[in-house]
Write a protein that holds these residues in place. Structure first.
Motif, PDB file in Angstrom:
ATOM      1  N   THR A 101      30.626  74.831  90.228  1.00 57.41           N
ATOM      2  CA  THR A 101      29.569  73.883  90.546  1.00 57.41           C
ATOM      3  C   THR A 101      30.000  72.888  91.615  1.00 57.41           C
ATOM      4  OG1 THR A 101      30.269  72.569  88.664  1.00 57.41           O
ATOM      5  CG2 THR A 101      28.411  74.028  88.330  1.00 57.41           C
ATOM      6  N   SER A 102      31.278  72.487  91.583  1.00 60.55           N
ATOM      7  CA  SER A 102      31.688  71.521  92.610  1.00 60.55           C
ATOM      8  C   SER A 102      31.893  72.202  93.957  1.00 60.55           C
ATOM      9  CB  SER A 102      32.944  70.769  92.162  1.00 60.55           C
ATOM     10  OG  SER A 102      34.006  71.669  92.009  1.00 60.55           O
ATOM     11  N   ARG A 104      30.016  74.717  94.964  1.00 62.09           N
ATOM     12  CA  ARG A 104      28.662  74.908  95.487  1.00 62.09           C
ATOM     13  C   ARG A 104      28.081  73.588  95.973  1.00 62.09           C
ATOM     14  NH1 ARG A 104      26.919  78.810  90.884  1.00 62.09           N
ATOM     15  NH2 ARG A 104      27.654  80.785  91.716  1.00 62.09           N
ATOM     16  N   ARG A 105      28.489  72.535  95.347  1.00 62.37           N
ATOM     17  CA  ARG A 105      27.924  71.253  95.712  1.00 62.37           C
ATOM     18  C   ARG A 105      28.385  70.810  97.094  1.00 62.37           C
ATOM     19  NH1 ARG A 105      28.755  65.636  92.747  1.00 62.37           N
ATOM     20  NH2 ARG A 105      27.521  64.443  94.242  1.00 62.37           N
ATOM     21  N   LYS A 106      29.515  71.345  97.499  1.00 64.73           N
ATOM     22  CA  LYS A 106      29.984  70.994  98.836  1.00 64.73           C
ATOM     23  C   LYS A 106      29.158  71.661  99.921  1.00 64.73           C
ATOM     24  CE  LYS A 106      34.866  70.231  97.922  1.00 64.73           C
ATOM     25  NZ  LYS A 106      36.193  70.806  98.124  1.00 64.73           N
ATOM     26  N   GLY A 128      18.970  67.413  92.377  1.00 60.85           N
ATOM     27  CA  GLY A 128      20.423  67.524  92.525  1.00 60.85           C
ATOM     28  C   GLY A 128      21.142  66.296  91.998  1.00 60.85           C
ATOM     29  N   HIS A 132      23.724  65.844  88.753  1.00 57.12           N
ATOM     30  CA  HIS A 132      25.068  65.275  88.836  1.00 57.12           C
ATOM     31  C   HIS A 132      25.158  63.894  88.217  1.00 57.12           C
ATOM     32  CE1 HIS A 132      26.557  68.678  90.973  1.00 57.12           C
ATOM     33  NE2 HIS A 132      25.547  68.619  91.798  1.00 57.12           N
ATOM     34  N   VAL A 184      22.801  66.007  97.696  1.00 55.34           N
ATOM     35  CA  VAL A 184      23.980  66.038  96.828  1.00 55.34           C
ATOM     36  C   VAL A 184      25.251  65.800  97.637  1.00 55.34           C
ATOM     37  CG1 VAL A 184      22.970  67.464  95.029  1.00 55.34           C
ATOM     38  CG2 VAL A 184      24.095  68.561  96.952  1.00 55.34           C
ATOM     39  N   PRO A 186      26.705  67.170 100.549  1.00 56.50           N
ATOM     40  CA  PRO A 186      27.600  68.293 100.818  1.00 56.50           C
ATOM     41  C   PRO A 186      28.402  68.037 102.084  1.00 56.50           C
ATOM     42  CG  PRO A 186      25.440  68.812 101.631  1.00 56.50           C
ATOM     43  CD  PRO A 186      25.367  67.416 101.098  1.00 56.50           C
TER      44      PRO A 186
ATOM     45  N   LEU B 186      22.902  73.764  94.511  1.00 59.37           N
ATOM     46  CA  LEU B 186      23.021  72.310  94.478  1.00 59.37           C
ATOM     47  C   LEU B 186      24.115  71.886  93.512  1.00 59.37           C
ATOM     48  CD1 LEU B 186      19.263  71.403  94.426  1.00 59.37           C
ATOM     49  CD2 LEU B 186      20.841  71.138  96.307  1.00 59.37           C
ATOM     50  N   GLY B 187      24.760  72.869  92.880  1.00 58.85           N
ATOM     51  CA  GLY B 187      25.837  72.533  91.958  1.00 58.85           C
ATOM     52  C   GLY B 187      25.398  72.480  90.518  1.00 58.85           C
TER      53      GLY B 187
END
Lengths: 271, 296, 282
Positions: A101-102, A104-106, A128, A132, A184, A186, B186-187
């Motif tokens: 998840t982290s 992808r968040r980037k 998003g 988080h 988010v 990125p 989006l994580g």
């Protein structure tokens, strides 16, 4: 644009990479096969920071697969075998124990067709942040406004933030998806033929946005319109049948291609 | 005119009339049931019939409330526990599991869907009834035969489970992959994606499926009849015996010609079932077909 | 670890558990039927008529119910196919996908499919009374035919609709009439029809509520259409409530036979689909 990177909305700065740690995507001997088909063969390349990288090549050459392996969306497909390393900021994202998840968040993803989530415009952007852990309404409103402005959408939708996102025009939807990805915080923006479903004016808007955003983000885009790559690329990767044939700064590739295949492709012998 | 065109035309005629005939069946059934329940509706008002709890056919008292409440209880219990189970199972099948799991589960669903009602009844009597009377009920009440509304609800739930799971799986697989990817990139975790995107997106479809399952559950006869006690009373807890509408019809058809108005009363019960099931069916099918047309 | 990852893990375990629950249910049901039914099975169970009345007689077997069920289901399958195959072709070849009649009839068949069998039974019973008929083999056949037609049509229609309309366009463009292109359609959906038939037979043979009113129950094998006929589901239902253990074991045996038949039909249906689906153009 400045306050985006300041972590204005996220005081503890957990996810956004600090400037001095900020590196780029490095692919080393990367192999992907899906259900026995060898799709990517020994790919190695480095994506430069704060530039627009265009991956070009004929359809079916593995461009999209490469892009999707950057944020591990490839994991969704069944029967995938992956070999090799893919380093993001020096960390191998395919190593075990990595928080997907982290990773992808980037990376903000823009897909071929815009895909708004089944909720209101406001909630699309706020989604998003909520995921988080930001629940503060005031903060969310600031985030939504900020990123809608960043995507040049604020003035068009500020009066109807609570209407379903699916009612927007397709070009607006794509910019909404961009804003949603940016919200988010990125570091990369991955665009998979993000303008191919759009009308010319909307795709011009997206391209202009990319040119503006590259001060802060590394943008990787897959495209099979050569002219688009000519217009906005800083760095170009040419792929053919799963292999990276040639890569380099845009000027060099377009003006003085080294490889025979690249010359042929650029002259329009095949596409 | 050419022969082949003539045969074509006449074949079309035959097929058209067969289609119309089978369509007509809906109307004929409705008309027949209404016609047969007219006598009792002339004698008592509709409201009186469905709100009174006095059931003494020999004295001409027909109050359907105990049966309606019984049906509601059994159906309610069945839906209450199968909805989460079916949702979770189908999410597991479409979102999380490997191909071999699906390959193993679908035949199981086939078998569950194919087993006759009476087999579920036997299973209910042999397994669920003793379980309730020996183990579950003693924790709450002093004595229970095990033939309760809860037993009916459990058995009925298993019977509608395959229908629910396969409809949910169909819904979820029709949801575009891009939508999940948008959320994941989006994580979000897979569960967050499921919770906030998949379930939300498919809410109308889930609703339609539930309505459809309710209508299916309401008409189930034999299995429920075998396990839920068939006592004419307004039940006060799931551990009481009950008497759902279909069981009423099935249990009393033998004597329905020997007591005046009894046949009309039973046909009225069938009419209630028919109307409720038909309305629920149409509503959910219309929703489901709308969704289908949107995606395909 | 963070809450969201814990939630993810927990939910995954719960989901796996509910899936296992399905296996548990099927296992428990089949186990119960085998455990109760197998000891009661013997040759005479299949070859003999019950002696001394089905409710109290300790002797004999289930031949009446087996033959009765086969007669009713066999006849209504043939009748049902005769009606439903033309209807499916009409819906898929003669009508365009957007046709209003097509929409209305599919909705109607959905409704008919959803009508509880007890309602079919009650309805058919009133018709029979109106016509002066007694419970009989004929009544059972008619009601099961009515019950089976919507099942047939719906399942075949689902198969037929997956066929690309280009194939039809291709045959039309070769100058075939609609009736002739039906032949192309037949070849495409034949395995689908076979599977649908088997599954529908499975449902028809297990239905108790409808035949209860219309076919009645008897110890003998019917020799004409106007005599009542026994059926397997009712053999389970009636004999299970008997106080005599021998009769009860006959009920378990009937349940066992019924389950075996339905399982064979269901597995057969799946095998046909798997076997033929490679030759189909999707």
């Amino acid at each position: 644009m400045d306050d985006i990177k300041k972590g204005f909305f996220r005081p503890n700065q957990k996810f956004t990479t600090k400037v001095r740690e900020r590196a780029s995507i490095e692919v080393k001997d990367f192999n992907v096969s899906i259900g026995g088909n060898h799709i990517l063969k020994d790919c190695s390349l480095t994506i430069p920071d704060k530039q627009i990288t265009c991956i070009i090549g004929p359809s079916g050459c593995g461009k999209s697969t490469l892009l999707r392996s950057f944020n591990r969306l490839l994991d969704m497909t069944e029967d995938v075998k992956i070999k090799g390393q893919l380093l993001v900021d020096g960390e191998d994202i395919y190593a075990s124990g990595v928080e997907i998840t982290s990773v992808r968040r980037k990376m903000g993803l823009l897909s071929q067709r815009p895909c708004p989530l089944p909720m209101s415009i406001f909630d699309n952007i706020a989604y998003g942040c909520r995921i988080h852990g930001i629940r503060n309404k005031k903060k969310l409103r600031l985030v939504v406004e900020h990123y809608l402005k960043a995507a040049g959408l604020w003035d068009e939708v500020k009066d109807r933030l609570n209407t379903p996102a699916a009612r927007m025009s397709i070009g607006q939807q794509q910019r909404l998806c961009l804003a949603r990805g940016l919200a988010v915080e990125p570091q990369f923006i991955l665009a998979d033929e993000a303008t191919s479903a759009l009308d010319p004016i909307s795709s011009k808007t997206i391209e202009d946005l990319f040119l503006k955003l590259k001060q802060d983000y590394s943008i990787v885009m897959v495209t099979h319109t050569l002219r688009q790559a000519l217009r906005i690329a800083d760095y170009v990767v040419f792929m053919y049948l799963g292999e990276i044939i040639e890569e380099g700064p845009a000027e060099q590739i377009f003006k003085n291609p080294q490889h025979e295949l690249t010359k042929k492709y650029l002259s329009g012998a095949f596409s | 005119m050419k022969l082949k065109l003539i045969t074509d035309k006449s074949a079309a005629g035959v097929m058209f009339s067969l289609t119309l005939l089978s369509l007509l069946l809906v109307v004929v059934i409705a008309a027949g049931l209404i016609f047969k329940s007219m006598p009792i509706l002339e004698e008592h008002s509709l409201w009186e019939l469905i709100s009174s709890s006095k059931w003494k056919p020999a004295r001409g008292e027909f109050g359907f409330l105990p049966f309606i409440v019984g049906t509601l209880w059994v159906t309610g219990i069945a839906i209450l526990w199968t909805l989460p189970v079916a949702l979770l199972t189908s999410i597991f099948l479409t979102e999380n599991s490997k191909r071999w799991v699906k390959k193993a589960v679908f035949p199981i669903l086939d078998i569950l869907a194919g087993l006759p009602s009476v087999i579920y009844g036997v299973w209910g009597i042999v397994v669920v009834v003793p379980w309730i009377s020996d183990w579950l009920a003693p924790m709450f009440v002093e004595f229970s035969t095990g033939y309760t509304l809860l037993t009916g609800g459990i058995v009925l739930g298993i019977m509608i489970l395959p229908l629910m799971v396969s409809l949910f799986v169909e819904l979820f697989s029709a949801t575009p992959m891009e939508m999940r990817e948008a959320s994941l990139s989006l994580g979000a975790t897979r569960w967050q994606t499921t919770k906030f995107v998949l379930l939300r997106k498919n809410f109308p479809g889930i609703l339609a499926t539930v309505i459809l399952s309710i209508s299916r559950a309401m008409g189930e006869t034999i299995a429920v009849l075998m396990v839920c006690g068939n006592i004419v009373q307004i039940p006060s807890s799931p551990l009481d015996g009950g008497y759902p509408l279909p069981a009423l019809i099935a249990n009393n058809y033998g004597e329905m010609l020997s007591i005046p108005m009894y046949d009309s009363a039973l046909m009225f019960a069938a009419l209630i079932l028919f109307v409720v099931v038909m309305v629920f069916n149409i509503v959910s099918r219309v929703i489901l077909r709308r969704i289908e047309n949107k995606y395909i | 670890m963070k809450a969201k990852f814990i939630e993810e893990k927990v939910m995954k375990v719960v989901m796996a558990l509910t899936t296992v629950l399905l296996f548990f249910f099927v296992g428990s049901i089949i186990y119960t039927i085998i455990k109760e039914g197998w000891p009661a099975m013997s040759w005479s169970m299949i070859t003999d008529l019950p002696g001394g009345g089905f409710y109290i007689g300790k002797e004999g077997g289930l031949l009446n119910a087996i033959v009765g069920s086969l007669m009713i289901v066999g006849a209504s399958t043939v009748l049902g196919l005769l009606v439903s195959i033309p209807v499916v072709f009409y819906l898929n070849v003669y009508l365009t996908p957007k046709s209003k009649l097509g929409y209305a009839s599919r909705l109607a068949f959905d409704v008919l499919f959803g009508v509880p069998s007890i309602v079919y039974g009650a309805f058919a019973f009133t018709i029979m009374i109106a016509l002066g008929l007694k419970t009989s083999l004929l009544g059972g056949i008619i009601v099961i035919t009515l019950l089976i037609i919507p099942i047939f049509i719906r399942s075949m229609d689902e198969v037929a609709r997956t066929m690309p309309r280009d194939i039809l366009a291709a045959t039309f463009s070769l100058g075939a009439t609609r009736l002739q292109s039906v032949r192309v359609l037949v070849r495409q959906i034949l395995p689908g029809i076979a599977t649908a038939t088997l599954l529908s037979i499975g449902r028809a043979i297990g239905d108790a509520a409808a035949v209860m009113f219309t076919a009645g129950y008897t110890d003998a094998i019917p020799t004409s259409l106007s005599q009542p006929a026994a059926t397997l589901p009712l053999a389970v239902f009636f004999q299970l409530s008997s106080p005599i253990p021998e009769v009860q074991s006959r009920a378990y045996a009937a349940a066992f036979i019924l389950t075996v038949i339905v399982l064979i039909l269901s597995i057969g249906g799946r095998l046909i689909t798997n076997h033929f689906s490679k030759n189909r153009i999707k």
